[in-house]
Design a protein around this motif. Structure first.
Motif, mmCIF file in Angstrom:
data_model
loop_
_atom_site.group_PDB
_atom_site.id
_atom_site.type_symbol
_atom_site.label_atom_id
_atom_site.label_comp_id
_atom_site.label_asym_id
_atom_site.label_seq_id
_atom_site.Cartn_x
_atom_site.Cartn_y
_atom_site.Cartn_z
ATOM 1 N N GLY A 31 0.833 -1.214 0.000
ATOM 2 C CA GLY A 31 0.000 0.000 0.000
ATOM 3 C C GLY A 31 0.856 1.248 0.000
ATOM 4 O O GLY A 31 0.617 2.200 -0.760
ATOM 5 N N ALA A 32 1.906 1.250 0.846
ATOM 6 C CA ALA A 32 2.831 2.394 0.905
ATOM 7 C C ALA A 32 3.582 2.544 -0.415
ATOM 8 O O ALA A 32 3.765 3.662 -0.915
ATOM 9 C CB ALA A 32 3.824 2.186 2.056
ATOM 10 N N PHE A 33 4.001 1.409 -0.990
ATOM 11 C CA PHE A 33 4.716 1.420 -2.269
ATOM 12 C C PHE A 33 3.816 1.980 -3.376
ATOM 13 O O PHE A 33 4.262 2.781 -4.208
ATOM 14 C CB PHE A 33 5.171 -0.001 -2.610
ATOM 15 N N PHE A 34 2.545 1.588 -3.368
ATOM 16 C CA PHE A 34 1.586 2.070 -4.369
ATOM 17 C C PHE A 34 1.454 3.593 -4.291
ATOM 18 O O PHE A 34 1.518 4.292 -5.304
ATOM 19 C CB PHE A 34 0.221 1.406 -4.146
ATOM 20 N N VAL A 35 1.275 4.116 -3.071
ATOM 21 C CA VAL A 35 1.105 5.563 -2.876
ATOM 22 C C VAL A 35 2.352 6.314 -3.365
ATOM 23 O O VAL A 35 2.252 7.293 -4.106
ATOM 24 C CB VAL A 35 0.833 5.893 -1.384
ATOM 25 N N ALA A 36 3.534 5.818 -2.954
ATOM 26 C CA ALA A 36 4.793 6.477 -3.338
ATOM 27 C C ALA A 36 5.003 6.434 -4.856
ATOM 28 O O ALA A 36 5.436 7.416 -5.466
ATOM 29 C CB ALA A 36 5.963 5.805 -2.620
ATOM 30 N N LEU A 37 4.676 5.292 -5.450
ATOM 31 C CA LEU A 37 4.848 5.126 -6.899
ATOM 32 C C LEU A 37 3.965 6.100 -7.676
ATOM 33 O O LEU A 37 4.402 6.709 -8.656
ATOM 34 C CB LEU A 37 4.515 3.677 -7.282
ATOM 35 N N LEU A 86 2.895 8.994 -6.657
ATOM 36 C CA LEU A 86 3.421 10.348 -6.463
ATOM 37 C C LEU A 86 4.637 10.603 -7.348
ATOM 38 O O LEU A 86 4.727 11.630 -8.020
ATOM 39 C CB LEU A 86 3.784 10.570 -4.990
ATOM 40 N N VAL A 87 5.568 9.657 -7.362
ATOM 41 C CA VAL A 87 6.805 9.845 -8.121
ATOM 42 C C VAL A 87 6.551 9.855 -9.632
ATOM 43 O O VAL A 87 7.157 10.628 -10.369
ATOM 44 C CB VAL A 87 7.841 8.761 -7.731
ATOM 45 N N THR A 88 5.640 9.005 -10.086
ATOM 46 C CA THR A 88 5.330 8.965 -11.522
ATOM 47 C C THR A 88 4.305 10.033 -11.906
ATOM 48 O O THR A 88 3.939 10.146 -13.065
ATOM 49 C CB THR A 88 4.786 7.577 -11.922
ATOM 50 N N GLN A 89 3.837 10.794 -10.921
ATOM 51 C CA GLN A 89 2.825 11.847 -11.114
ATOM 52 C C GLN A 89 1.620 11.297 -11.887
ATOM 53 O O GLN A 89 1.139 11.905 -12.839
ATOM 54 C CB GLN A 89 3.440 13.062 -11.809
ATOM 55 N N SER A 90 1.173 10.131 -11.445
ATOM 56 C CA SER A 90 0.037 9.473 -12.105
ATOM 57 C C SER A 90 -1.268 10.145 -11.713
ATOM 58 O O SER A 90 -1.499 10.427 -10.540
ATOM 59 C CB SER A 90 -0.019 8.002 -11.692
ATOM 60 N N PHE A 118 6.095 14.090 -2.940
ATOM 61 C CA PHE A 118 6.889 13.680 -4.111
ATOM 62 C C PHE A 118 8.341 13.411 -3.703
ATOM 63 O O PHE A 118 8.910 12.375 -4.032
ATOM 64 C CB PHE A 118 6.833 14.782 -5.183
ATOM 65 N N LYS A 119 8.928 14.356 -2.942
ATOM 66 C CA LYS A 119 10.336 14.209 -2.517
ATOM 67 C C LYS A 119 10.507 13.002 -1.587
ATOM 68 O O LYS A 119 11.433 12.205 -1.742
ATOM 69 C CB LYS A 119 10.804 15.480 -1.790
ATOM 70 N N LEU A 120 9.601 12.893 -0.623
ATOM 71 C CA LEU A 120 9.687 11.774 0.326
ATOM 72 C C LEU A 120 9.515 10.430 -0.379
ATOM 73 O O LEU A 120 10.195 9.463 -0.052
ATOM 74 C CB LEU A 120 8.603 11.914 1.405
ATOM 75 N N SER A 121 8.606 10.385 -1.359
ATOM 76 C CA SER A 121 8.350 9.139 -2.097
ATOM 77 C C SER A 121 9.580 8.695 -2.875
ATOM 78 O O SER A 121 9.884 7.508 -2.942
ATOM 79 C CB SER A 121 7.181 9.318 -3.060
ATOM 80 N N LEU A 144 -6.790 15.221 -9.462
ATOM 81 C CA LEU A 144 -8.120 14.626 -9.285
ATOM 82 C C LEU A 144 -8.975 14.770 -10.544
ATOM 83 O O LEU A 144 -9.673 13.832 -10.937
ATOM 84 C CB LEU A 144 -8.839 15.227 -8.079
ATOM 85 N N ASP A 145 -8.891 15.920 -11.206
ATOM 86 C CA ASP A 145 -9.651 16.120 -12.464
ATOM 87 C C ASP A 145 -9.264 15.080 -13.506
ATOM 88 O O ASP A 145 -10.109 14.549 -14.222
ATOM 89 C CB ASP A 145 -9.385 17.531 -13.035
ATOM 90 N N GLU A 146 -7.969 14.821 -13.590
ATOM 91 C CA GLU A 146 -7.478 13.836 -14.557
ATOM 92 C C GLU A 146 -8.051 12.457 -14.239
ATOM 93 O O GLU A 146 -8.415 11.698 -15.140
ATOM 94 C CB GLU A 146 -5.944 13.802 -14.498
ATOM 95 N N SER A 147 -8.141 12.136 -12.948
ATOM 96 C CA SER A 147 -8.691 10.851 -12.525
ATOM 97 C C SER A 147 -10.171 10.741 -12.878
ATOM 98 O O SER A 147 -10.650 9.697 -13.324
ATOM 99 C CB SER A 147 -8.506 10.671 -11.012
ATOM 100 N N LEU A 148 -10.900 11.845 -12.714
ATOM 101 C CA LEU A 148 -12.356 11.860 -13.004
ATOM 102 C C LEU A 148 -12.606 11.654 -14.502
ATOM 103 O O LEU A 148 -13.606 11.051 -14.889
ATOM 104 C CB LEU A 148 -12.988 13.178 -12.567
ATOM 105 N N ASN A 149 -11.718 12.189 -15.322
ATOM 106 C CA ASN A 149 -11.905 12.100 -16.788
ATOM 107 C C ASN A 149 -11.073 10.996 -17.423
ATOM 108 O O ASN A 149 -10.871 10.990 -18.628
ATOM 109 C CB ASN A 149 -11.548 13.447 -17.426
ATOM 110 N N HIS A 150 -10.613 10.064 -16.591
ATOM 111 C CA HIS A 150 -9.735 8.985 -17.070
ATOM 112 C C HIS A 150 -10.519 8.021 -17.954
ATOM 113 O O HIS A 150 -11.558 7.495 -17.571
ATOM 114 C CB HIS A 150 -9.160 8.255 -15.861
#
Length: 408
Positions: free
Chosen positions: A67-73, A75-79, A187-190, A400-406
């Motif tokens: 779960g932590a890896f998913f969140v960090a990933l 953030l870093v990939t700016q998904s 982002f930096k912490l991830s 969040l907008d990008e996620s809504l229109n994904h």
């Protein structure tokens, strides 16, 4: 297709209420688990009880770490696609400190009772004058020693837990403050976390699981464990998401998001199989005694059916059931495959742990099932309780907008 923003059609402040049947079932499961463990200890089946505790304690910690890896990933990939469902892996990450403490207690109990890690914790194994002296184990003394084991466990799990806790905290803070400040901090912490996590998870699995059989070693074992952890984590996120959606929550998450989770489940199940096969193939082909002993044990009649069933569930099931595009967009199919994979990886951990620990009594029954139910109940109680504490949408997430229109 228009890119109309549906921002105002959803209630981003909605909160999950953890009550009723879900809460009762999770508490009953915990009681059943405690009863199964107590029964195992009461009947004197200490070794098998601790082996099951290690199996579920490690599985629990791995899923929370995923779960932590998913969140960090993300953030870093700016998904952007995952922004709407981040609250689920964040809740899993928040529970990691508890899972880490439980795993540490189990490992300490196993060493104290001589039921776990007995292949290297006996001082006589390192004494050249002792009849028990084992040159191979003694050669690994710099790594295989009790203080080193606990220092690494505390360092690794403590580090993962701190990062997991802070990353979740920053997201909840973002809900209150808005702006990009918390996102940039995350982002930096991830980025730092992913480097630490990537280099240390193989060592973590060497310590926790591979050292149960101190003669054997495989440099692929760490990545094999990582693949199992990641597939299990994705499967848990999928199960929680679908159950929340069936309960009328998270309307902003649709079949496109589900499709992406399906692709991750499918792709990393193939990766898990690739590492499994590569490890098996190389050991079979080289035929070196200290390596083949690992698989020789798992080919004994008690374990061989489970050994092959694990491959059928973890490879063939996702391959055949999720290869179709439409299958990855159907809630019921995804729920079925995710639960099947969670059972499959439980079996995978069972095969990793049991032959090297439970050498005299190779039972499979109420103790295994009861312990698994207990930990599943504990995980559900802690994670769903955490989810219920905050809004289900990170309303000020920059993507969040990008996620809504994904759309896929």
């Amino acid at each position: 297709m228009g890119t109309h923003n549906h921002h105002h059609d959803y209630n981003f402040s909605e909160q999950y209420t953890f009550a009723g049947t879900a809460k009762i079932v999770s508490l009953v499961a915990i009681v059943l688990g405690v009863a199964a463990i107590a029964y195992g200890l009461y009947t004197g089946d200490t070794m098998r009880t601790f082996a099951n505790l290690l199996l579920m304690g490690y599985y629990f910690a791995c899923v929370c770490a995923a779960g932590a890896f998913f969140v960090a990933l993300q953030l870093v990939t700016q998904s952007g696609w995952s922004a709407g469902l981040l609250r689920i892996p964040q809740a899993m990450a928040s529970v990691l400190p508890i899972a880490s403490i439980i795993l540490l207690i189990i490992a300490a109990g196993g060493i104290y009772t001589h039921t776990l890690y007995h292949h290297w914790t006996d001082p006589d194994l390192f004494d050249p004058n002792s009849p028990k002296y084992d040159a191979l184990v003694a050669g690994k003394a710099a790594f295989l020693n009790i203080p080193g084991f606990f220092i690494r466990q505390i360092l690794f799990m403590g580090c993962y837990s701190i990062f997991a806790f802070i990353l979740a905290k920053l997201s909840y803070k973002e809900d209150l403050e808005g702006g990009l400040n918390t996102y940039k901090q995350g982002f930096k912490l991830s980025a730092i976390f992913l480097v630490i996590f990537g280099f240390t998870t193989p060592i973590w699995s060497f310590d926790t699981i591979m050292s149960l059989e101190a003669h054997w070693f495989s440099t692929m074992f760490g990545w094999y464990n990582f693949a199992a952890m990641w597939v299990s984590g994705i499967s848990v996120i999928t199960v929680i998401l679908i159950l929340l959606k069936k309960g009328g929550y998270m309307a902003w998450v649709n079949e496109n998001h589900l499709h992406d989770l399906g692709k991750l489940m499918f792709g990393f199940s193939i990766f898990w199989t690739y590492v499994w096969f590569a490890q098996f193939m190389l050991i079979w082909y080289s035929n070196i005694p200290e390596e083949t002993v690992y698989f020789y044990k798992r080919w004994e009649p008690e374990y061989k059916p489970w050994f092959w069933l694990s491959i059928v569930i973890n490879f063939l099931a996702p391959l055949l059931l999720l290869v179709d595009r439409d299958a990855k967009r159907k809630q019921n199919m995804m729920l079925f495959v995710a639960i099947l994979l969670l059972c499959g990886h439980w079996l995978d951990y069972y095969i990793m742990i049991m032959p090297g620990t439970v050498e005299t009594d190779r039972g499979f029954g109420l103790l295994e099932i009861g312990t698994a139910i207990g930990f599943a109940g504990l995980f559900t109680f802690l994670v769903m309780n955490k989810i219920s504490k905050h809004a289900l949408a990170p309303k000020h997430h920059p993507f969040l907008d990008e996620s809504l229109n994904h759309q896929i």
